[in-house]
Design a protein around this motif. Structure first.
Motif, PDB file in Angstrom:
ATOM      1  N   ARG A 145       8.147  -6.536  12.911  1.00 29.38           N
ATOM      2  CA  ARG A 145       8.109  -6.858  14.339  1.00 29.38           C
ATOM      3  C   ARG A 145       6.963  -7.804  14.692  1.00 29.38           C
ATOM      4  N   GLY A 146       6.223  -8.232  13.686  1.00 34.77           N
ATOM      5  CA  GLY A 146       5.139  -9.179  13.915  1.00 34.77           C
ATOM      6  C   GLY A 146       3.934  -8.570  14.596  1.00 34.77           C
ATOM      7  N   LEU A 147       3.722  -7.254  14.451  1.00 34.03           N
ATOM      8  CA  LEU A 147       2.631  -6.573  15.134  1.00 34.03           C
ATOM      9  C   LEU A 147       1.452  -6.258  14.219  1.00 34.03           C
ATOM     10  N   VAL A 148       1.585  -6.533  12.927  1.00 35.26           N
ATOM     11  CA  VAL A 148       0.515  -6.226  11.976  1.00 35.26           C
ATOM     12  C   VAL A 148       0.266  -7.439  11.097  1.00 35.26           C
ATOM     13  N   ASP A 149      -1.003  -7.836  10.996  1.00 33.15           N
ATOM     14  CA  ASP A 149      -1.393  -8.929  10.111  1.00 33.15           C
ATOM     15  C   ASP A 149      -2.173  -8.430   8.900  1.00 33.15           C
ATOM     16  N   ARG A 150      -3.025  -7.417   9.121  1.00 33.40           N
ATOM     17  CA  ARG A 150      -3.850  -6.892   8.041  1.00 33.40           C
ATOM     18  C   ARG A 150      -3.755  -5.369   8.020  1.00 33.40           C
ATOM     19  N   THR A 151      -3.848  -4.807   6.823  1.00 35.44           N
ATOM     20  CA  THR A 151      -3.741  -3.357   6.664  1.00 35.44           C
ATOM     21  C   THR A 151      -4.835  -2.871   5.721  1.00 35.44           C
ATOM     22  N   LEU A 152      -5.551  -1.841   6.144  1.00 40.70           N
ATOM     23  CA  LEU A 152      -6.561  -1.202   5.292  1.00 40.70           C
ATOM     24  C   LEU A 152      -6.227   0.281   5.198  1.00 40.70           C
ATOM     25  N   ILE A 153      -6.016   0.757   3.978  1.00 45.29           N
ATOM     26  CA  ILE A 153      -5.753   2.166   3.724  1.00 45.29           C
ATOM     27  C   ILE A 153      -7.023   2.800   3.174  1.00 45.29           C
ATOM     28  N   VAL A 154      -7.532   3.802   3.873  1.00 45.50           N
ATOM     29  CA  VAL A 154      -8.709   4.542   3.419  1.00 45.50           C
ATOM     30  C   VAL A 154      -8.236   5.908   2.943  1.00 45.50           C
ATOM     31  N   ALA A 155      -8.391   6.174   1.661  1.00 50.13           N
ATOM     32  CA  ALA A 155      -7.842   7.399   1.066  1.00 50.13           C
ATOM     33  C   ALA A 155      -8.885   8.050   0.168  1.00 50.13           C
ATOM     34  N   PRO A 156      -8.736   9.348  -0.102  1.00 48.22           N
ATOM     35  CA  PRO A 156      -9.608   9.989  -1.088  1.00 48.22           C
ATOM     36  C   PRO A 156      -9.539   9.245  -2.420  1.00 48.22           C
ATOM     37  N   GLY A 157     -10.651   9.215  -3.128  1.00 46.17           N
ATOM     38  CA  GLY A 157     -10.730   8.406  -4.337  1.00 46.17           C
ATOM     39  C   GLY A 157      -9.637   8.690  -5.349  1.00 46.17           C
ATOM     40  N   HIS A 158      -9.264   9.969  -5.522  1.00 50.93           N
ATOM     41  CA  HIS A 158      -8.275  10.291  -6.548  1.00 50.93           C
ATOM     42  C   HIS A 158      -6.844   9.940  -6.134  1.00 50.93           C
ATOM     43  N   LEU A 159      -6.669   9.471  -4.880  1.00 52.50           N
ATOM     44  CA  LEU A 159      -5.329   9.106  -4.412  1.00 52.50           C
ATOM     45  C   LEU A 159      -5.140   7.596  -4.275  1.00 52.50           C
ATOM     46  N   LYS A 160      -6.144   6.813  -4.609  1.00 52.65           N
ATOM     47  CA  LYS A 160      -6.031   5.361  -4.464  1.00 52.65           C
ATOM     48  C   LYS A 160      -4.860   4.797  -5.266  1.00 52.65           C
ATOM     49  N   ASP A 161      -4.773   5.192  -6.518  1.00 52.93           N
ATOM     50  CA  ASP A 161      -3.708   4.662  -7.366  1.00 52.93           C
ATOM     51  C   ASP A 161      -2.332   5.139  -6.905  1.00 52.93           C
ATOM     52  N   GLN A 162      -2.283   6.353  -6.375  1.00 50.06           N
ATOM     53  CA  GLN A 162      -1.010   6.852  -5.872  1.00 50.06           C
ATOM     54  C   GLN A 162      -0.528   6.019  -4.683  1.00 50.06           C
ATOM     55  N   TRP A 163      -1.431   5.713  -3.760  1.00 56.36           N
ATOM     56  CA  TRP A 163      -1.067   4.871  -2.621  1.00 56.36           C
ATOM     57  C   TRP A 163      -0.645   3.487  -3.092  1.00 56.36           C
ATOM     58  N   LEU A 164      -1.395   2.921  -4.035  1.00 50.23           N
ATOM     59  CA  LEU A 164      -1.075   1.594  -4.565  1.00 50.23           C
ATOM     60  C   LEU A 164       0.322   1.584  -5.182  1.00 50.23           C
ATOM     61  N   ARG A 165       0.615   2.596  -5.970  1.00 50.42           N
ATOM     62  CA  ARG A 165       1.893   2.666  -6.665  1.00 50.42           C
ATOM     63  C   ARG A 165       3.060   2.895  -5.700  1.00 50.42           C
ATOM     64  N   GLU A 166       2.886   3.818  -4.759  1.00 48.24           N
ATOM     65  CA  GLU A 166       3.985   4.138  -3.856  1.00 48.24           C
ATOM     66  C   GLU A 166       4.268   3.012  -2.863  1.00 48.24           C
ATOM     67  N   MET A 167       3.242   2.329  -2.408  1.00 49.64           N
ATOM     68  CA  MET A 167       3.475   1.194  -1.512  1.00 49.64           C
ATOM     69  C   MET A 167       4.249   0.085  -2.223  1.00 49.64           C
ATOM     70  N   LYS A 168       3.982  -0.085  -3.513  1.00 51.28           N
ATOM     71  CA  LYS A 168       4.674  -1.121  -4.274  1.00 51.28           C
ATOM     72  C   LYS A 168       6.083  -0.687  -4.666  1.00 51.28           C
ATOM     73  N   ASP A 169       6.212   0.502  -5.211  1.00 49.67           N
ATOM     74  CA  ASP A 169       7.510   0.957  -5.720  1.00 49.67           C
ATOM     75  C   ASP A 169       8.512   1.242  -4.606  1.00 49.67           C
ATOM     76  N   LYS A 170       8.051   1.865  -3.542  1.00 44.75           N
ATOM     77  CA  LYS A 170       8.969   2.314  -2.498  1.00 44.75           C
ATOM     78  C   LYS A 170       9.147   1.297  -1.368  1.00 44.75           C
ATOM     79  N   PHE A 171       8.121   0.479  -1.096  1.00 46.88           N
ATOM     80  CA  PHE A 171       8.187  -0.414   0.068  1.00 46.88           C
ATOM     81  C   PHE A 171       7.961  -1.889  -0.272  1.00 46.88           C
ATOM     82  N   GLN A 172       7.798  -2.205  -1.548  1.00 43.35           N
ATOM     83  CA  GLN A 172       7.584  -3.579  -1.989  1.00 43.35           C
ATOM     84  C   GLN A 172       6.385  -4.224  -1.269  1.00 43.35           C
TER      85      GLN A 172
END
Length: 218
Positions: A145-172
């Protein structure tokens, strides 16, 4: 004197828009021009004097050329299609993502969060309820919808890779993990000028030396 023929495109103060001539008829020393507006399709049939005709501009109609870059045209049209797709598909982010959302996830994102003019929600479901899926759906919808230009995800350290993987695999969606090595490699530069989607650990972001950097994005 201006020669007006059927099919000409005319511009003058006699019409509020450009018109295309349907017919031209001589009525004594006057001329009746029947024309249709190019924008509103309104029919016009003024009777004009010969002096009035002198104030009419005949616009040259340039033929269509098909020598442009086909790939660029396709990308242009596809961008417009994606930009407006949410108006026709209320669950567009689901349609373009590799997920099978549960009812409560759809309800939270589409029936509550996206209905608000200013989106400031806390997703605090139980562990395993799919908060990552809801966050990914929300991100996709806002981007389309053109409402977001930048995104910052702040997560617990042990979940960083999980967020990275799921954002790529599930949402490209491609993200970059910001850590000490990445920040040092970009010392003296605004790293967010080059990286628009980043993941950072909570402990790393709250360090005093970096707190001001990330607080600007809040």
């Amino acid at each position: 004197m201006v020669q007006i023929q059927q099919g000409n495109i005319l511009k003058s103060s006699f019409w509020p828009e450009k018109v295309r001539v349907i017919s031209v008829k001589n009525i004594g020393e006057r001329i009746k021009i029947e024309a249709v507006g190019l924008e509103t399709r309104t029919f016009y049939d003024p009777i004009l004097s010969l002096d009035d005709v002198k104030n009419i501009e005949v616009i040259e109609e340039k033929p269509f050329k098909f020598t442009g870059n086909g790939e660029s045209l396709f990308l242009y049209l596809e961008a417009h299609r994606i930009r407006n797709a949410f108006q026709f598909d209320p669950l567009y982010a689901i349609s373009v993502s590799q997920i099978n959302p549960l009812p409560h996830q759809i309800e939270a994102v589409y029936h509550y969060i996206l209905q608000n003019p200013r989106i400031r929600f806390l997703l605090a479901d139980d562990p395993g309820a799919g908060k990552t899926i809801m966050a990914g759906l929300l991100l996709k919808e806002l981007k389309y919808r053109g409402l977001v230009d930048r995104t910052l995800i702040v997560a617990p350290g042990h979940l960083k890779d999980q967020w990275l993987r799921e954002m790529k695999d599930k949402f490209q969606e491609s993200f970059t993990i910001l850590d000490r090595s990445v920040m040092n490699a970009n010392w003296g530069r605004n790293i967010f000028m080059d990286i628009s989607q980043a993941i950072v650990s909570l402990d790393f972001a709250k360090q005093d030396v970096r707190k001001n950097i990330f607080s600007i994005l809040a």
